[in-house]
Structures are given as structure tokens and as C-alpha cells.
Design an enzyme around this catalytic site. Structure first.
Site, PDB file in Angstrom:
ATOM      1  N   ASN A 106      94.785 -19.450 -11.135  1.00 53.01           N
ATOM      2  CA  ASN A 106      93.929 -19.551  -9.956  1.00 53.01           C
ATOM      3  C   ASN A 106      93.814 -18.193  -9.280  1.00 53.01           C
ATOM      4  OD1 ASN A 106      96.552 -19.585  -8.281  1.00 53.01           O
ATOM      5  ND2 ASN A 106      96.705 -21.440  -9.514  1.00 53.01           N
ATOM      6  N   SER A 155      94.441 -25.361  -4.748  1.00 52.35           N
ATOM      7  CA  SER A 155      95.427 -25.128  -5.805  1.00 52.35           C
ATOM      8  C   SER A 155      96.839 -25.443  -5.325  1.00 52.35           C
ATOM      9  CB  SER A 155      95.365 -23.650  -6.231  1.00 52.35           C
ATOM     10  OG  SER A 155      96.494 -23.314  -7.017  1.00 52.35           O
ATOM     11  N   HIS A 173      97.003 -15.789 -10.015  1.00 54.36           N
ATOM     12  CA  HIS A 173      98.205 -16.332 -10.659  1.00 54.36           C
ATOM     13  C   HIS A 173      97.791 -16.931 -11.994  1.00 54.36           C
ATOM     14  CE1 HIS A 173     101.770 -18.474 -11.704  1.00 54.36           C
ATOM     15  NE2 HIS A 173     101.263 -19.666 -11.457  1.00 54.36           N
ATOM     16  N   HIS A 215      99.447 -18.167 -16.192  1.00 53.97           N
ATOM     17  CA  HIS A 215     100.602 -18.421 -17.053  1.00 53.97           C
ATOM     18  C   HIS A 215     100.372 -17.708 -18.383  1.00 53.97           C
ATOM     19  CE1 HIS A 215     102.679 -21.925 -14.912  1.00 53.97           C
ATOM     20  NE2 HIS A 215     101.822 -21.393 -14.086  1.00 53.97           N
ATOM     21  N   ASP A 256      98.915   3.543 -15.742  1.00 56.25           N
ATOM     22  CA  ASP A 256      97.569   3.670 -15.132  1.00 56.25           C
ATOM     23  C   ASP A 256      97.376   2.679 -13.985  1.00 56.25           C
ATOM     24  OD1 ASP A 256      95.725   4.472 -18.194  1.00 56.25           O
ATOM     25  OD2 ASP A 256      96.479   5.773 -16.579  1.00 56.25           O
ATOM     26  N   HIS A 274     108.899 -18.575 -14.163  1.00 57.83           N
ATOM     27  CA  HIS A 274     107.577 -19.163 -13.847  1.00 57.83           C
ATOM     28  C   HIS A 274     106.462 -18.324 -14.463  1.00 57.83           C
ATOM     29  CE1 HIS A 274     104.856 -21.024 -10.464  1.00 57.83           C
ATOM     30  NE2 HIS A 274     104.233 -20.909 -11.604  1.00 57.83           N
ATOM     31  N   TYR A 293     108.470   3.970  -8.219  1.00 54.63           N
ATOM     32  CA  TYR A 293     109.551   2.980  -8.056  1.00 54.63           C
ATOM     33  C   TYR A 293     110.110   2.601  -9.413  1.00 54.63           C
ATOM     34  CZ  TYR A 293     107.711   2.187  -3.355  1.00 54.63           C
ATOM     35  OH  TYR A 293     107.300   2.329  -2.064  1.00 54.63           O
TER      36      TYR A 293
HETATM   37  O1  5SP Z   1     101.954 -22.586 -11.514  1.00 55.07           O
HETATM   38  C1  5SP Z   1     101.375 -23.651 -11.705  1.00 55.07           C
HETATM   39  C2  5SP Z   1     102.066 -24.791 -12.312  1.00 55.07           C
HETATM   40  O2  5SP Z   1     103.400 -24.381 -12.643  1.00 55.07           O
HETATM   41  C3  5SP Z   1      99.916 -23.753 -11.355  1.00 55.07           C
HETATM   42  O3  5SP Z   1      99.348 -22.461 -11.509  1.00 55.07           O
HETATM   43  C4  5SP Z   1      99.143 -24.714 -12.201  1.00 55.07           C
HETATM   44  O4  5SP Z   1      99.261 -24.379 -13.509  1.00 55.07           O
HETATM   45  C5  5SP Z   1      97.688 -24.677 -11.749  1.00 55.07           C
HETATM   46  O5  5SP Z   1      97.672 -25.446 -10.637  1.00 55.07           O
HETATM   47  P1  5SP Z   1      96.292 -25.707  -9.855  1.00 55.07           P
HETATM   48  O6  5SP Z   1      95.787 -24.377  -9.365  1.00 55.07           O
HETATM   49  O7  5SP Z   1      95.323 -26.341 -10.822  1.00 55.07           O
HETATM   50  O8  5SP Z   1      96.704 -26.627  -8.734  1.00 55.07           O
END
Ligand code: 5SP
Length: 237
Positions: free
Chosen positions: A32, A78, A99, A101, A124, A175, A231
Site C-alpha cells: 500500500n 489499509s 509498504h 512484502h 545512490d 515483517h 550512517y
Molecule cells: O503488512 C500487511 C499484512 O502483514 C499488509 O500490508 C497487508 O498485506 C495489506 O493490507 P491492506 O493494505 O490490504 O489492508
């Protein structure tokens, strides 16, 4: 109620969210992007669980910086909204947050290792390792988990806005990556670079690490961003 944010900000946040799957940074909806309007005291963020291929500007949610209230939008923001809010409140220079994964950055986050600076591609964009936070405590998980997920990043950077500008990203232990920048577009671009340098670092570490000379790294960062305090420990993971 009239619109609380400009069409330009909405469009930019939508485009940045759509670039997450285009850049291969997400599986399903695991990512997101948000963008902030500090004058209005709000930020715009992707709704929770909405697939990128149906996402439109009308789905975006506007949230108050002060208390996290939804001020515009029909969908649930989100699940990471409070993490975004925590970072906006701590670092005034941040205009956008991403954010994801993404696979290689998550690998470093799961191993609780920072992404080391092993070459100029990294230097860079990031003036130091992409650092990894401490794991959230049981109490931090039990109370305001999402806000605390941002707070461990704030603690990691010492609440230092200058450092947040020079190292526009961090890995939340176990995470994944959060990146940021002057606006939503830059935060997304930093997420792309974060994933790319994580993959490069993983291969470099497998081949045998050679710590790059500091003067080379400094030259690359400063030629794009101006002088900065370096840093972190280059190459140390
Ligand atoms: O970090 C996480 C879950 O661990 C979130 O980033 C979900 O993967 C996405 O969530 P939404 O943005 O769809 O609520």
C-alpha cells in the site's frame, strides 16, 4: 462534504499503488502507498484488501493525521494505516510512504538483518544500510500494534528527520520494508530500489562480500543528494 484533498494528490497516490504490482513488489494485495497533505492535516491511502486491478481514485480513503479518523471514503483504509500515520507524525519531511512484502527485502527482515551497502546502486539512494528494527514486544503487539509498527522504525532512526531523508526506508523485523520520500511517487521508487538492492545484496553475500570503499559510496550519494552524514557500517550486516 467537499473534497478534502486535491485531485492531483489522489491521482498520484493511485498511480503509485498501481505501480506496486507493475514493479513486481506484491503478491495479492500485500502492499500500500499513501500521500500526505500536511496543510489539510490528512493523508490519502489505499483501501484494505482491494485488488490493484479494480482500484480507482474513488476507492482511496482520506485519514486525519491527528487521530486516524476516516474523513473521506466509504471503504476501510489499509490495515497499515496507523503505521503510515505514525511515520508521518514523527518525520515532517516525509510526503509519501510505501509498504510492500517484496521478496528479497522481506528475506532480510525475516532474518533480522539490515540490507548492507555493497555497492553504488545502493548508495545512490540510501546513505547507509537499510536498517532493521527490533522485534515488537508483546506489549507493543497487544496495544496499538499498527501504530507501534511505525514507532519501532521511529525508534530505530532516533526520530531523526535528517536521517529519514538520507535513509528513506527501514525493515520491520519479521515483517517487511517500509520506504518513504518527499511524495508518494518517490516513496514507491524507493521501494523499487530497496527490493532491487536487497536482491543484489543477497547474491553478493553468496559470492563473497567485498566492502566497497567509503569514498566511492559517499561520491554516489552526495552527487545526487548533496553532502550528508554517512550512517551505518558499510557492508556490515
Ligand atoms: O503488512 C500487511 C499484512 O502483514 C499488509 O500490508 C497487508 O498485506 C495489506 O493490507 P491492506 O493494505 O490490504 O489492508
Amino acid at each position: 462534504m467537499g473534497k478534502t484533498v486535491s485531485d492531483e494528490l489522489r491521482h498520484e497516490v493511485l498511480r503509485a499503488n498501481l505501480r506496486i504490482p507493475e514493479a513486481g513488489l506484491a503478491t495479492l494485495t500485500w502492499g500500500n502507498v499513501s500521500g500526505v497533505d500536511r496543510d489539510a492535516g490528512v493523508f490519502v491511502i489505499k483501501p484494505s484488501g482491494v485488488s490493484y486491478d479494480v482500484l480507482g481514485e474513488e476507492h482511496l480513503v482520506v485519514v486525519a493525521l491527528e487521530d486516524g479518523r476516516v474523513v473521506e471514503g466509504d471503504l476501510r483504509p489499509s490495515t497499515d494505516t496507523e503505521t503510515h500515520r505514525s511515520l508521518y507524525r514523527a518525520f515532517p519531511s516525509i510526503g509519501g510512504i510505501t509498504h510492500t512484502h517484496s521478496t528479497h527485502a522481506v528475506a532480510f527482515a525475516q532474518a533480522c538483518r539490515s540490507i548492507p551497502v555493497l555497492g553504488t546502486t545502493h548508495a545512490d539512494t540510501f546513505n547507509g544500510p537499510v536498517p532493521v528494527t527490533a522485534a515488537l514486544t508483546a506489549q507493543q503487539c497487544a496495544e496499538d500494534y499498527e501504530y507501534n509498527t511505525g514507532q519501532v522504525i521511529v525508534d530505530l532512526l532516533g526520530g531523526d528527520d535528517a536521517r529519514a531523508r538520507e535513509v528513506p526506508g527501514a525493515l520491520v523485523a519479521h515483517h517487511g520494508p517500509f520506504t518513504w520520500g518527499a511524495d508518494a511517487t518517490k516513496s514507491l521508487e524507493h521501494a523499487v530500489v530497496c527490493e532491487a538492492v536487497a536482491e543484489m545484496a543477497l547474491h553478493t553475500l553468496a559470492l563473497g562480500t567485498v566492502v566497497p570503499p567509503q569514498h566511492l559510496l559517499d561520491r554516489h550519494f552526495t552527487r545526487k543528494h548533496g553532502p550528508g552524514a554517512y550512517y551505518g557500517n558499510p557492508g556490515r550486516v
